[in-house]
Design an enzyme around this catalytic site. Structure first.
Site, PDB file in Angstrom:
ATOM      1  N   GLN A 136      -4.066  -1.737   9.750  1.00 29.81           N
ATOM      2  CA  GLN A 136      -4.032  -3.044   9.102  1.00 29.81           C
ATOM      3  C   GLN A 136      -4.717  -4.101   9.978  1.00 29.81           C
ATOM      4  OE1 GLN A 136      -2.935  -3.757   5.894  1.00 29.81           O
ATOM      5  NE2 GLN A 136      -3.805  -5.769   6.301  1.00 29.81           N
ATOM      6  N   LYS A 171       0.841  -1.205   0.000  1.00 30.83           N
ATOM      7  CA  LYS A 171       0.000   0.000   0.000  1.00 30.83           C
ATOM      8  C   LYS A 171       0.878   1.257   0.000  1.00 30.83           C
ATOM      9  CE  LYS A 171      -3.719  -2.592   2.134  1.00 30.83           C
ATOM     10  NZ  LYS A 171      -4.263  -3.129   3.386  1.00 30.83           N
ATOM     11  N   ASP A 223     -10.464   3.775   4.563  1.00 32.37           N
ATOM     12  CA  ASP A 223     -10.558   2.317   4.405  1.00 32.37           C
ATOM     13  C   ASP A 223     -11.967   1.826   4.747  1.00 32.37           C
ATOM     14  OD1 ASP A 223      -9.394  -0.133   3.754  1.00 32.37           O
ATOM     15  OD2 ASP A 223      -8.817  -0.560   5.827  1.00 32.37           O
TER      16      ASP A 223
END
Ligand code: NAP
Length: 290
Positions: free
Chosen positions: A97, A53, A120
């Site tokens: 994450q 990413k 996200d």
């Protein structure tokens, strides 16, 4: 029957080309879009995802900040880090994450991310907005699945979509997005008793189970569209690709299907956050002397 391979790399490339221009334009106006990634612990797969990413950000001219915390980090310590990034005016998006070590309250950590930086799509507020059809930043993988559907002109309205999986970041939001596009949606999970029978009625199948090769070819209706969000060890999806390929009219491969579009979606949503930040700055009233 003619098969359509839903190539995620093609979709992602087009998205990233568009983003490069938008990043340049932001930079000319003094704003560099910045994604902060937080990794807790040393899970090798998570480390790889975070690195991917960060590299993807750099390739289109964005900035990325990597916060790597030790395995023994407490929930409170993690929340403090997130708050710091919430208050950093140079950070436009925050990605924690998943999964974090089991002693951490992951939901609490997700909820601490400021909604305007939740690129996200992990907060409950973001999910609620997505479900109601006005979400700014849907969860990235569900949004990527919808992008692939749109890119390849797959009809959704009136179709029966069956989603296998109901996780907060994948199964539930993709079910909501398909419903918003007027599909008739069935969401299956581990307690579903007649999965094969339900799947045999599906025009669109979304696999979000987390089990390699789980969806069998003889569960798929002839001509169905099959989208595989699964990403298991050894680059294996959640569907038995070769068997499902025989039945499907269109299918995503793994790798090279949903994955690259998920990353491009994360970049896009961070750029959108930076664009909004710039618009807000320009809206600050200018005080002039009388
Ligand atoms: P998750 O949180 O583990 O959820 C899995 C879901 O599958 C749960 O809802 C579970 O049901 C359901 N399930 C498990 N066994 C089942 C069975 N036998 N029959 C029917 N449903 C069953 O996983 P996730 O985070 O949603 O991820 C799913 C997959 O997507 C994984 O392979 C992951 O690596 C992948 N993924 C890919 C991307 C990408 O960028 N491509 C991003 C995120 C995730 P219950 O709710 O009843 O437990």
């Amino acid at each position: 029957m003619k098969k359509l391979i839903l190539d995620g790399n093609v979709v992602a490339q087009e998205m990233k080309e568009d983003l490069k221009g938008r990043v340049e334009s932001l930079k000319r106006n003094g704003v560099t879009p910045c994604l902060a990634t937080i990794l807790v612990g040393n899970d090798p797969s998570s480390e790889t995802y975070v690195k991917m990413k960060g590299n993807a950000c750099k390739r289109i001219g964005m900035k990325s900040i990597r916060v790597h915390l030790p395995e023994e980090t407490t929930t409170e310590e993690l929340l403090v880090k997130i708050e710091k990034l919430n208050n950093d005016p140079f950070v436009h998006g925050i990605l924690l994450q998943h999964p974090v070590p089991s002693h951490i309250d992951e939901r609490k950590a997700f909820e601490t991310i400021a909604i305007e930086k939740d690129v996200d799509g992990v907060t409950s507020a973001g999910y609620g907005q997505t479900a109601l059809g006005f979400g700014e930043y849907p969860s990235c993988t569900p949004a990527a699945i919808m992008k692939i559907i749109e890119f390849y002109g797959i009809e959704v309205e009136g179709k029966h979509a069956v989603v296998v999986g109901r996780s907060p970041i994948l199964g539930k939001p993709v079910s909501a997005l398909l419903l918003n596009e007027n599909a008739t949606v069935t969401t299956c999970h581990s307690k579903t008793t007649n999965l094969a029978e339900i799947l045999k009625q599906a025009d669109i199948v979304v696999a979000a189970v987390g089990k390699p090769n789980f969806i069998q070819g003889d569960w798929i209706k002839e001509g169905a569209v099959v989208l595989d969000a699964g990403y298991n060890k050894g680059n294996i999806g959640d569907i038995d690709y070769n068997a499902c390929y025989e039945k499907a009219s269109a299918i995503t491969p793994v790798p090279g299907g949903v994955g690259p579009v998920t990353i491009a979606t994360l970049l896009k949503q961070t750029v959108e956050s930076a664009e909004r930040d710039m618009r807000d700055r320009n809206r600050v009233p200018q005080f002039r002397q009388a």
